[in-house]
Design an enzyme around this catalytic site. Structure first.
Site, PDB file in Angstrom:
ATOM      1  N   LYS A 118     -33.286 126.534  93.921  1.00 22.10           N
ATOM      2  CA  LYS A 118     -32.443 127.726  94.026  1.00 22.10           C
ATOM      3  C   LYS A 118     -32.690 128.690  92.876  1.00 22.10           C
ATOM      4  O   LYS A 118     -32.647 129.903  93.046  1.00 22.10           O
ATOM      5  CB  LYS A 118     -30.973 127.318  94.108  1.00 22.10           C
ATOM      6  CG  LYS A 118     -30.621 126.522  95.367  1.00 22.10           C
ATOM      7  CD  LYS A 118     -29.155 126.123  95.381  1.00 22.10           C
ATOM      8  CE  LYS A 118     -28.804 125.348  96.648  1.00 22.10           C
ATOM      9  NZ  LYS A 118     -29.495 124.052  96.723  1.00 22.10           N
ATOM     10  N   HIS A 237     -19.117 121.128 103.359  1.00 21.30           N
ATOM     11  CA  HIS A 237     -20.189 122.107 103.162  1.00 21.30           C
ATOM     12  C   HIS A 237     -21.284 121.978 104.222  1.00 21.30           C
ATOM     13  O   HIS A 237     -22.394 122.481 104.027  1.00 21.30           O
ATOM     14  CB  HIS A 237     -20.810 121.974 101.764  1.00 21.30           C
ATOM     15  CG  HIS A 237     -19.846 122.186 100.647  1.00 21.30           C
ATOM     16  ND1 HIS A 237     -19.375 123.436 100.285  1.00 21.30           N
ATOM     17  CD2 HIS A 237     -19.246 121.309  99.803  1.00 21.30           C
ATOM     18  CE1 HIS A 237     -18.547 123.319  99.272  1.00 21.30           C
ATOM     19  NE2 HIS A 237     -18.434 122.042  98.964  1.00 21.30           N
ATOM     20  N   ARG A 294     -37.512 125.834 107.161  1.00 22.29           N
ATOM     21  CA  ARG A 294     -37.713 124.989 108.343  1.00 22.29           C
ATOM     22  C   ARG A 294     -36.937 125.601 109.509  1.00 22.29           C
ATOM     23  O   ARG A 294     -36.222 126.585 109.350  1.00 22.29           O
ATOM     24  CB  ARG A 294     -37.178 123.583 108.078  1.00 22.29           C
ATOM     25  CG  ARG A 294     -35.729 123.594 107.588  1.00 22.29           C
ATOM     26  CD  ARG A 294     -35.120 122.228 107.463  1.00 22.29           C
ATOM     27  NE  ARG A 294     -33.874 122.217 106.715  1.00 22.29           N
ATOM     28  CZ  ARG A 294     -32.700 122.607 107.163  1.00 22.29           C
ATOM     29  NH1 ARG A 294     -32.590 123.076 108.395  1.00 22.29           N
ATOM     30  NH2 ARG A 294     -31.628 122.549 106.396  1.00 22.29           N
TER      31      ARG A 294
END
Length: 500
Positions: A118, A237, A294
């Site tokens: 990230k 999440h 993906r």
């Protein structure tokens, strides 16, 4: 250009079947791999060839890249489609596939590596002036220095793992007194889950929408976006219900977010299907979150509103062909919803539920699609993700898609295990969802609250059943069908209604 004649799908279940069906339509032979637990799985029976790659645990089978590549060599496979999960975002495996002279149906190993971090992803896209959540640009190691940064960003803050996803290595911190303990927990969890304990700080956005943009790129430099998906109904999440398009995006905001998503893909020379994820706050400000390199679980809703087969486009791009459409050729047609049908008990904190599918009958009819990998009588394995199916509906507008989904949920017959079907019905009938006025806190704010509110009634029912049992022991047994006998045999009304 390189034609794919034989394709190995390095995955299982519904996504393996999904990929194989498109391959068959393209006259491509398919190879399935399977673990010992999946010996009788539908994807194994559907493929032209199938090979067992190891034991039931994923690290004994579906994560064994060396064994998978050996199968490819023995069966003269041209390409590997990784699906999602397992090895799909493993840059090392993608590199091994290429070094073996095979086609990896996905982005380059370099793009996977870049977007897999990230922090690295944020640095890569910074030159495009893409909105970012305020926070640190580098991994934090010094606790005291990190506390100062947290004060500057402003509490509450989010401590977040640089690698991985799915909510692992993520901690919300409300004040400085909690910081050190929560940071240690985040580092420990990230190290355990991803082998990388790097964490960073972001401003915590309390009531966000989770909206992602589908992108597609080719080897000729063309990159387009295929509009957005709303993914805000989540537990732990992780997404449970998705839809396309979002109920809150204006045409101008959709165009702006789409442009940013394309720029994120450009930042890593992206090839194939990918997803750029954003957080959107209550004022419709959006912030770059991450990129998933993906095909996504929820890709069917994008297929429904665009009329495109994303797996087919992936394969064509992997063969070296240019995209068959430009941005101006793409338009939103209608509305689509997806409910992930998990083997979980929503009334018990969505805990996984394993067992046998004693009854399994899919819904049918216009505007209903079921992507699954099970049939009646099969067992739900304990070794893998508990998703049974993806239930997708499509209508001319959002209300029609909701109406079709409610009908499809009622028609979907599953017994033997608990599922998320009742939860899906709860959501789709809730005023907050119907109005479009919801965020990622939907479950905590509404569903959990309503479950707790029903507890007193359930307790009263248990007391009544217990009293009835005491009376039955002290008097002559009642005939079957009397109120006392009925009360003694009933479970909760929720379970009774579900099994009808």
């Amino acid at each position: 250009m390189r034609k794919i004649n034989k394709l190995l799908v390095a995955n299982r279940g519904e996504i393996a079947l999904r990929v194989m069906r498109t391959a068959k339509e393209m006259d491509i032979q398919t190879v399935a791999i399977y673990s010992e637990a999946d010996r009788n799985a539908l994807h194994v029976r559907f493929a032209d060839e199938a090979v067992c790659v190891g034991g039931p645990k994923s690290n004994e089978s579906y994560l064994r890249g060396d064994v998978i590549l050996d199968v490819c060599r023995r069966l003269q496979v041209d390409a590997i489609h990784p699906g999602y999960g397992f090895l799909s975002e493993n840059a090392g495996f993608a590199r091994q596939v290429q070094e073996a002279g095979l086609i990896f149906i996905g982005p380059s190993p370099e793009a996977i590596e870049l977007m897999g971090s990230k922090l690295a992803a944020k640095a890569a896209v910074a030159k495009y002036n893409i909105p970012m959540v305020p926070g640190t640009e580098h991994a934090i190691t010094d606790v005291e220095a990190a506390k100062l940064i947290a004060h500057q960003v402003g509490f509450p803050i989010l401590i977040k793992a640089s690698a991985g996803g799915g909510g692992k290595g993520m901690r919300v911190v409300d004040n400085v007194d909690m910081f050190e303990e929560q940071m240690q927990l985040a580092v420990s969890e990230a190290t355990s889950a991803f082998g990388d304990g790097s964490v960073f700080i972001e401003k915590y956005i309390g009531s966000p929408r989770h909206i992602e943009i589908q992108v597609m790129g080719d080897t000729h430099g063309n990159i387009v976006h295929l509009f957005e998906r709303e993914c805000s109904i989540q537990r732990r999440h992780q997404k449970v219900i998705e839809e396309a398009p979002s109920a809150i995006l204006t045409p101008a905001l959709r165009e702006e977010m789409g442009r940013c998503a394309v720029n994120v893909a450009k930042a890593c020379d992206y090839v194939g299907a990918g997803t750029v994820e954003f957080l959107v706050d209550e004022n419709l400000n959006f912030y770059f979150l991450e990129m998933n390199t993906r095909l996504q679980v929820e890709h069917p809703v994008t297929e429904q509103i665009t009329g495109l087969d994303l797996v087919k486009e992936q394969i064509l791009v992997a063969e070296g062909k240019a995209l068959r459409f430009r941005q101006e050729d793409l338009h939103i047609n209608g509305h689509a919803l997806e409910l992930r049908v998990y083997a979980e008990d929503p009334a018990n904190n969505f805990l996984p539920d394993i067992g046998r599918l004693e009854t399994y009958k899919r819904p049918q009819g216009l505007g209903v699609r079921v992507d699954d990998g099970f049939e009646q009588g099969m067992d739900i394995p304990i070794y893998y993700d508990p998703m049974i199916a993806k239930l997708v509906t499509f209508g001319k507008d959002r209300q029609e898609a909701i109406t079709k989904m409610l009908r499809a949920i009622d028609e979907y017959q599953i017994t033997g295990i608990e599922t998320t079907l009742p939860f899906g019905k709860y959501v789709l009938q809730h005023e907050a969802f119907v109005s479009g006025n919801f965020d990622t806190k939907f479950i905590e704010r509404y569903y959990t609250h309503d479950l707790l509110a029903r507890k007193p009634d359930e307790q009263t029912e248990k007391i009544a059943v217990a009293l009835t049992a005491m009376l039955m022991h002290s008097h002559t047994p009642k005939a079957a069908g009397t109120p006392e006998a009925t009360a003694n045999s009933n479970g909760s009304s929720w379970r009774k209604n579900r099994l009808k």
